[in-house]
Each structure stands twice: as C-alpha cells, then as structure tokens.
Design an enzyme around this catalytic site. Sequence first.
Site, PDB file in Angstrom:
ATOM      1  N   ASP A  33       0.635  -1.014  -0.268  1.00  0.00           N
ATOM      2  CA  ASP A  33       0.071   0.278   0.259  1.00  0.00           C
ATOM      3  C   ASP A  33       0.929   1.429  -0.060  1.00  0.00           C
ATOM      4  O   ASP A  33       2.103   1.329   1.032  1.00  0.00           O
ATOM      5  CB  ASP A  33      -0.908  -0.224   1.517  1.00  0.00           C
ATOM      6  N   GLY A  72      -6.075   1.481  -6.293  1.00  0.00           N
ATOM      7  CA  GLY A  72      -6.746   2.934  -6.638  1.00  0.00           C
ATOM      8  C   GLY A  72      -7.413   3.229  -6.262  1.00  0.00           C
ATOM      9  O   GLY A  72      -7.841   3.245  -4.883  1.00  0.00           O
ATOM     10  N   TYR A 138     -14.432   5.938 -13.719  1.00  0.00           N
ATOM     11  CA  TYR A 138     -14.184   4.458 -12.424  1.00  0.00           C
ATOM     12  C   TYR A 138     -14.414   3.782 -13.710  1.00  0.00           C
ATOM     13  O   TYR A 138     -13.496   3.030 -13.343  1.00  0.00           O
ATOM     14  CB  TYR A 138     -14.743   4.869 -11.486  1.00  0.00           C
TER      15      TYR A 138
HETATM   16  C1  15L Z   1     -18.427   0.222  -6.432  1.00  0.00           C
HETATM   17  O1  15L Z   1     -17.114  -0.544  -7.309  1.00  0.00           O
HETATM   18  C2  15L Z   1     -17.002   0.894  -5.105  1.00  0.00           C
HETATM   19  O2  15L Z   1     -15.702   1.444  -5.047  1.00  0.00           O
HETATM   20  C3  15L Z   1     -17.420   1.367  -4.067  1.00  0.00           C
HETATM   21  O3  15L Z   1     -17.131   2.035  -3.614  1.00  0.00           O
HETATM   22  C4  15L Z   1     -19.203   1.437  -4.341  1.00  0.00           C
HETATM   23  O4  15L Z   1     -19.769   2.112  -4.571  1.00  0.00           O
HETATM   24  C5  15L Z   1     -19.585   0.273  -4.904  1.00  0.00           C
HETATM   25  O5  15L Z   1     -18.722   0.130  -6.384  1.00  0.00           O
HETATM   26  C6  15L Z   1     -21.771  -0.143  -5.080  1.00  0.00           C
HETATM   27  O6  15L Z   1     -21.711  -0.129  -6.503  1.00  0.00           O
HETATM   28  O7  15L Z   1     -21.998   0.250  -4.643  1.00  0.00           O
END
Ligand code: 15L
Length: 287
Positions: A33, A72, A138
């Site tokens: 990390d 990430g 994202y």
């Molecule tokens: C994700 O990929 C995120 O990392 C997490 O914080 C949530 O937003 C999750 O998806 C989700 O869809 O609940």
Amino acid sequence: MSGPVLVTGAAGRIGTALRGGLPERGWAVRCLDVVPIVDTRPGEEQVVADATDLAAMEDAVAGASAVVHLAGISGESTWPAISHANIEGTYCALEAARRAGVSRVVLASSNHATGYTPRPDGGLLREVDAPPRPDTYYGVAKVAMEALGSLYVDRYGLDVVCLRIGSAFPEPTTVRQLSTWLSPRDQVALVDAALRAPAPGFAVVWGVSANTRNWWDLTAARALGYEPSDDAEVFASALVEVHGEPDLTDPVHARVGGEYTTAEFDAERFEPPLPRGDIAPGSGADR
Ligand code: 15L
C-alpha cells in the site's frame, strides 16, 4: 501454492478483509500500500510502495505465487486521477506479474464497468449479457482493467480473474445494497476461489453474496468454486423501514450501476483527490 499472495491496496476496505481471512485459508499475504499498515498481523509481509511504480511493483511481486490487485481510487474522481491510479496501476500489476513469472492475477473490477446495463425484465443477468457499458470514468478504468487482463491472458498466457464487485462493505446501508452486497466473509471466499480455480484463463464474474434480492447471476462465480455464505436480507426490514421498498423504475434500481448512473455522479462534480501520501489507510483511496 508457494510464495505469498501480493495484495495491492492492502490497507483499504477489501484488503483489510483479505488480510483477516486469506491466512485461515492457507495463503500467506504480502501487503502493498502507499501508506503503512498500522495493525500488522503475524506472518504478514509489508511493502510500502505505489502500485503505479512499475519498478517497485516488480520488486514487490518477486517470489509471490499470485497477485490480488485492489489498489486504486475506489469511486468516481477526475480523469487525470482515475487514469493514473486505476489504469496505469492495473498495467503495472499485470506487467510486473508477467515479468516475474507470476501466472495468476485477480483483479478488482466493479459492477460499474457495465453500470448502464438495464435490469432484465425477469431472471438473472449473466456477465456475458453485460458487456462493457461504464457509468463513470471509474467504470471506464474497470473496463480497461478487464481489457488489459484479457490481453495478458491471450498474449502471455496468464490466468486472470476479474471480479465485478458489487458493494463490498461491512453491512448493507441502502436498499440497493440488499441486492449488491458482498460481505467481508464472502470477499475472502470469492478471492480464495479466484486464486484456486484450476486454469481459469480469462474469467469475469460478479462479486455479490448469496442475497435473496440478487439479480446478478452467480453461476459463473460458483463455477470457479465460490461458495457465498451471507445474505443481505437479514438487514432488509430495518433498511426498508427507513427507505421504503425499492422502486424498480428508479435508475438506482433499474441499472447495474445504481446511483453512479445518475447526474450526481458526473465527474465535473468531483474534486481532484488528495496527494496519495496524505490519504489515510482505509479512507477509500484503495479498494
Ligand atoms: C464500487 O465499485 C465502489 O468501489 C464502492 O465504493 C461502491 O460504490 C460499489 O461499487 C457499489 O456499487 O455499491
């Protein structure tokens, strides 16, 4: 299995669950990390390094039996931040593994790689019926993650398992998460299955618990050997009492990515993140 599993983003939420559970399933863990882990556990190895530093990743992966790449930004952010931390970071994880001769890589993808996919009228949604359809930058980085994984399987013969994780939290806190929750115990079970599956080649599977309200099909994940234990339904009455039953015509419930598909998640509304060294462990900067 020989050599530890290198877990990147080990100080984050999922990393912390894996550090607790993988050793009980026979895996030694090497943690990586950008921030030091404060509650180190016996037998763990510690590396403080940035997963986007290829030379550091090559050093970190030496002698490992597999890589679990979680590092990430764990939600929407600006394009420069996402493209660097999440896309460059995935490249470094795969390339370091390839150079070191480590043939198994598990990648923390996300439901947001296909977030705009609509909920089917009935039945369960299979991964093959949910091609890339990102809901955010994202999500774009998770599509790139899956594409890079596919490339390293076809070109270099690695085994790469992409986990399209739902909501990996200690417990569900919204009614959407009654369908999308992946409990900490099941996070461990899913990663363990991805590490052990014989010759998976390239695989993309949903990552959710055995939720009564699931609408993402777990057949492919179960075929890898995943046996979920938890069901978000035990939290349903409390959540429904506060928020009401989900309205299935609301985008939050009608699309894979839920809230991420709404105007609220336009990247223009997001500030650039703090410099990485200033991010506290488990703050969400690492998955
Ligand atoms: C994700 O990929 C995120 O990392 C997490 O914080 C949530 O937003 C999750 O998806 C989700 O869809 O609940």
